[in-house]
Design an enzyme around this catalytic site. Structure first.
Site, short mmCIF file in Angstrom:
data_model
loop_
_atom_site.label_atom_id
_atom_site.label_comp_id
_atom_site.label_asym_id
_atom_site.label_seq_id
_atom_site.Cartn_x
_atom_site.Cartn_y
_atom_site.Cartn_z
N LYS A 54 0.81 -1.23 0.00
CA LYS A 54 0.00 0.00 0.00
C LYS A 54 0.85 1.27 0.00
O LYS A 54 0.45 2.28 -0.59
CB LYS A 54 -0.97 0.00 1.19
CG LYS A 54 -2.08 -1.04 1.03
CD LYS A 54 -3.09 -0.95 2.14
CE LYS A 54 -4.13 -2.05 1.98
NZ LYS A 54 -5.19 -1.97 3.00
N ASP A 87 -10.02 2.67 2.44
CA ASP A 87 -10.15 1.83 3.65
C ASP A 87 -10.92 2.54 4.77
O ASP A 87 -11.81 1.95 5.39
CB ASP A 87 -8.76 1.44 4.18
CG ASP A 87 -8.11 0.35 3.34
OD1 ASP A 87 -8.83 -0.44 2.72
OD2 ASP A 87 -6.86 0.30 3.31
N ALA A 98 -2.84 0.02 8.96
CA ALA A 98 -4.30 -0.03 8.87
C ALA A 98 -4.91 1.08 9.73
O ALA A 98 -5.89 1.72 9.33
CB ALA A 98 -4.80 -1.39 9.34
N ARG A 146 0.71 -1.67 21.59
CA ARG A 146 1.76 -2.40 22.33
C ARG A 146 3.05 -1.59 22.33
O ARG A 146 3.72 -1.47 23.36
CB ARG A 146 1.95 -3.75 21.61
CG ARG A 146 2.98 -4.64 22.19
CD ARG A 146 2.98 -5.97 21.48
NE ARG A 146 3.33 -5.86 20.05
CZ ARG A 146 3.39 -6.89 19.22
NH1 ARG A 146 3.10 -8.10 19.65
NH2 ARG A 146 3.72 -6.72 17.96
P1 ATR Z 1 -1.26 -3.36 9.42
O1 ATR Z 1 -0.78 -2.77 8.13
O2 ATR Z 1 -2.27 -4.46 9.25
O3 ATR Z 1 -1.72 -2.32 10.38
P2 ATR Z 1 1.21 -3.52 10.86
O4 ATR Z 1 1.61 -2.20 10.33
O5 ATR Z 1 2.19 -4.64 10.91
O6 ATR Z 1 0.00 -4.12 10.03
O7 ATR Z 1 0.60 -3.28 12.32
C1 ATR Z 1 0.15 -4.33 13.13
C2 ATR Z 1 -0.39 -3.75 14.43
O8 ATR Z 1 -0.86 -4.82 15.26
C3 ATR Z 1 0.65 -3.01 15.24
O9 ATR Z 1 0.02 -1.97 15.95
C4 ATR Z 1 1.15 -4.10 16.21
O10 ATR Z 1 1.72 -3.62 17.42
P3 ATR Z 1 3.25 -3.14 17.46
O11 ATR Z 1 3.28 -1.79 16.84
O12 ATR Z 1 3.59 -3.13 18.89
O13 ATR Z 1 4.02 -4.17 16.66
C5 ATR Z 1 -0.16 -4.78 16.51
N1 ATR Z 1 0.04 -6.16 17.01
C6 ATR Z 1 0.42 -7.23 16.29
N2 ATR Z 1 0.46 -8.34 17.07
C7 ATR Z 1 0.09 -7.94 18.32
C8 ATR Z 1 -0.08 -8.61 19.57
N3 ATR Z 1 0.16 -9.92 19.71
N4 ATR Z 1 -0.48 -7.87 20.64
C9 ATR Z 1 -0.71 -6.55 20.51
N5 ATR Z 1 -0.58 -5.86 19.36
C10 ATR Z 1 -0.18 -6.55 18.27
#
Ligand code: ATR
Length: 272
Positions: free
Chosen positions: A66, A103, A132, A153
């Protein structure tokens, strides 16, 4: 020749976009051809140019392209610019590529119109701070909520998003307090890996609405948590997917399909 469209992603095998856009085309009596294409990481830009050179009219873009789709475009809508990412490319008559991002529109449309959950004057909590989430902030702010808190997180990423949008209704929070909110939107990818988010039930009041941007055959772990705490207003992201697709279809074909029957069709497919 029938107008050609496709979704580019990696992985892309499970994409519902072809079925969805062909359903929109049937509904609106449009003659289109729509495929999914697995694109190698290093070949995204070339694949876009090749598709355009073959007479393609537009593309949907999914993970992980994206940001690159946004960068490759000659023109960008305000929605794409705010999200810093594009999920829809429109190939124009003069050969220019226009990038848009539908989106956030899809999310707001699903929450406010399909589920009829009010956003105006509500307190919203967003979980996650990835790509996202970046894409949904501006469309949510436009609906005039009382507040939007972002909890992630990794706090620094939530802070970066709050600083980027710089709006007094938007705040990054480092810890979850005991105050309940009206709407929780899960924008993390935790459910993909089967992780639960360890959320306190104090976030919920009787009428809290819980929305997961992910979807699947079964309730996501986040929605299971909400249901287990007696929340009845639950929704997953299938409707967001279909509504973002409907808006992309409108941009390409100049006619807005009705998302509802297509949500029902895809839901039935999930349950098979
Ligand atoms: P996307 O494009 O789908 O948003 P991304 O940019 O990889 O994918 O973001 C994933 C999000 O899910 C992030 O906010 C991530 O938290 P971190 O920034 O701390 O990595 C969150 N996330 C993924 N796995 C997680 C988990 N097990 N517990 C809490 N947050 C999680």
């Amino acid at each position: 020749m029938t107008d050609q469209y496709a979704v580019f992603g990696n992985p892309v095998a499970h994409s519902k976009s072809p079925e969805m856009h062909l359903a929109f085309a049937r509904e609106t009596a449009q003659d289109i051809h729509y495929t999914k294409q697995l694109v190698e990481e290093g070949q995204f830009e070339q694949a876009v140019k090749d598709f355009q050179a073959r007479g393609g009219k537009g593309l949907n873009i999914t993970v992980p392209f994206k940001l690159r789709a946004f960068e490759i475009a000659d023109q960008k809508t305000e929605r794409a610019a705010k999200a810093q990412a594009a999920n829809t490319l429109i190939f124009q008559e003069d050969g220019q590529i226009l990038a848009d991002n539908t989106d956030g529109f899809g999310l707001v449309q699903d929450i406010a119109t399909i589920h009829q959950w009010p956003i105006k004057d509500k307190n919203i909590l967003i979980l996650g701070a990835g790509g996202a989430v970046q894409g949904i902030i501006a469309p949510l702010l436009k609906e005039n909520p009382t507040s939007i808190k972002i909890f992630n997180r990794t706090y620094s990423k939530a802070l970066a998003i709050a600083e980027y949008f710089n709006n007094n209704k938007l705040e990054a929070i480092e810890t979850l307090d005991n105050k309940s909110v009206d709407l929780i939107i899960n924008g993390t990818s935790a459910s993909l890996t089967g992780h639960s988010l360890n959320l306190p039930a104090s976030l919920l009041h009787e009428n809290t609405c819980c929305y997961d941007m992910m979807y699947g055959k079964d309730l996501t772990p986040f929605l299971q948590w909400a249901k287990g705490n007696n929340i009845s207003q639950l929704a997953d992201g299938l409707g967001m997917l279909v509504n973002q697709g409907a808006e992309a279809f409108r941009l390409w074909r100049n006619v807005m399909p009705d998302a509802k029957p297509v949500i029902a069709q895809l839901r039935a497919g999930l349950n098979q």
